[in-house]
Design a protein around this motif. Structure first.
Motif, PDB file in Angstrom:
ATOM      1  N   THR A 161     -37.188  46.530 -26.089  1.00  0.00           N
ATOM      2  CA  THR A 161     -37.791  47.666 -25.404  1.00  0.00           C
ATOM      3  C   THR A 161     -39.259  47.399 -25.086  1.00  0.00           C
ATOM      4  O   THR A 161     -39.822  46.375 -25.451  1.00  0.00           O
ATOM      5  N   GLY A 162     -39.885  48.360 -24.414  1.00  0.00           N
ATOM      6  CA  GLY A 162     -41.304  48.230 -24.088  1.00  0.00           C
ATOM      7  C   GLY A 162     -41.517  47.280 -22.935  1.00  0.00           C
ATOM      8  O   GLY A 162     -40.812  47.321 -21.925  1.00  0.00           O
ATOM      9  N   HIS A 179     -32.454  42.029 -21.993  1.00  0.00           N
ATOM     10  CA  HIS A 179     -33.091  43.129 -21.263  1.00  0.00           C
ATOM     11  C   HIS A 179     -32.769  44.484 -21.892  1.00  0.00           C
ATOM     12  O   HIS A 179     -33.565  45.417 -21.793  1.00  0.00           O
ATOM     13  N   THR A 227     -33.776  45.206 -34.880  1.00  0.00           N
ATOM     14  CA  THR A 227     -32.895  46.356 -34.670  1.00  0.00           C
ATOM     15  C   THR A 227     -31.432  45.937 -34.679  1.00  0.00           C
ATOM     16  O   THR A 227     -31.089  44.779 -34.424  1.00  0.00           O
ATOM     17  N   SER A 281     -25.210  44.525 -24.374  1.00  0.00           N
ATOM     18  CA  SER A 281     -26.496  44.318 -23.713  1.00  0.00           C
ATOM     19  C   SER A 281     -27.016  42.922 -23.974  1.00  0.00           C
ATOM     20  O   SER A 281     -26.783  42.332 -25.034  1.00  0.00           O
TER      21      SER A 281
END
Length: 269
Positions: free
Chosen positions: A9-10, A5, A123, A2
């Motif tokens: 998140t959010g 994008h 993360t 990934s």
């Protein structure tokens, strides 16, 4: 793997370069026009100092002048265009002073964001993405990646960190600075195609983030930003337009107590 994008998140703040080719179906006509004109300014399709009119842009995209006019009002507030009385618009120039100010602001904001992100924690997917991006300068040095990929990697790297600062306003401010800086970096690369991030620089920031070393991450990010500041100003100073610029007399200094008014520098008594 990934990209930004997928790892943020959010409601993420995404640099303009990473939105190129993205879905615009949810945007109104004004927002689409704003994004399109801003993109042309940032990628130098509309170079600094170039002029245009509402009519020419509306005809280019086959839309009415109203969304173009509203988009240009936003771009004037951004400082990217200037309105000329009865003559359309002109793209704002790139100057050494403004570039220096922009780079100094970036150093403050991105350094703070890196420290905050390390303190709060990033993360695992985002760390994986940052590690991959940190390897792009090595690929560039080896001839396995191009300047465009390197530029995109550097901006995405900083954009990911901005979104993990824990402060939405800080993240938004950094992305705005990165968008303006992209235009400057593209101009510098046209003057000196060899300008690039040295291998290992992004990796140092990444390692400090992974270790959750807030002070180390802040210092490493600021060192990167200051290196870019120095390199870009050095390259822009080589521009022919700078070398041909008129050198103005400095503003006269105010005479100190007991000084003789009207005495020119270097004149003997």
């Amino acid at each position: 793997m990934s990209d930004i994008h997928g790892v943020v998140t959010g409601t993420p703040h995404i640099p303009a370069l990473l939105l190129v080719g993205g879905d615009e179906t949810g945007l109104d006509r004004t927002s689409q026009a704003y994004r399109a004109i801003r993109r042309q300014i940032i990628d130098l399709t509309l170079p600094p100092g170039s002029g245009f009119t509402e009519t020419s842009l509306a005809q280019q995209w086959g839309i009415s002048k109203t969304p173009v006019r509203e988009a240009l009002a936003r771009l004037r507030r951004d400082g990217l265009v200037t309105a000329l009385p009865r003559a359309g618009y002109v793209v704002s120039p790139i100057t050494l002073q403004d570039t220096d100010d922009l780079c100094a602001l970036r150093s403050l904001l991105s350094g703070e964001a890196a420290g905050a992100a390390a303190r709060l924690g990033v993360t695992a997917p985002a760390l994986e993405r940052l590690e991959a991006l940190s390897r792009v300068p090595f690929a560039l040095a080896a001839g396995e990646a191009g300047q465009e990929e390197s530029l995109r990697a550097g901006i995405e790297f900083e954009g990911v960190i901005a979104n993990f600062s824990g402060n939405s306003r800080l993240g938004e401010a950094i992305v705005d600075v990165l968008d303006e800086l992209e235009r400057v970096l593209r101009m510098a690369a046209l003057i000196d195609p060899g300008i690039a991030s040295p291998p290992g620089e992004l990796g140092t920031v990444f390692e400090r983030l992974r270790a959750r070393d807030a002070d180390g991450a802040q210092d490493a990010m600021r060192a990167r930003c200051e290196r870019v500041r120095h390199d870009v100003l050095r390259v822009l100073a080589k521009s022919a337009s700078v070398s041909r610029a008129h050198i103005e007399l400095p503003a006269p200094s105010r005479p100190g107590p007991g000084a003789t008014a009207g005495k020119r520098p270097g004149a003997s008594g």
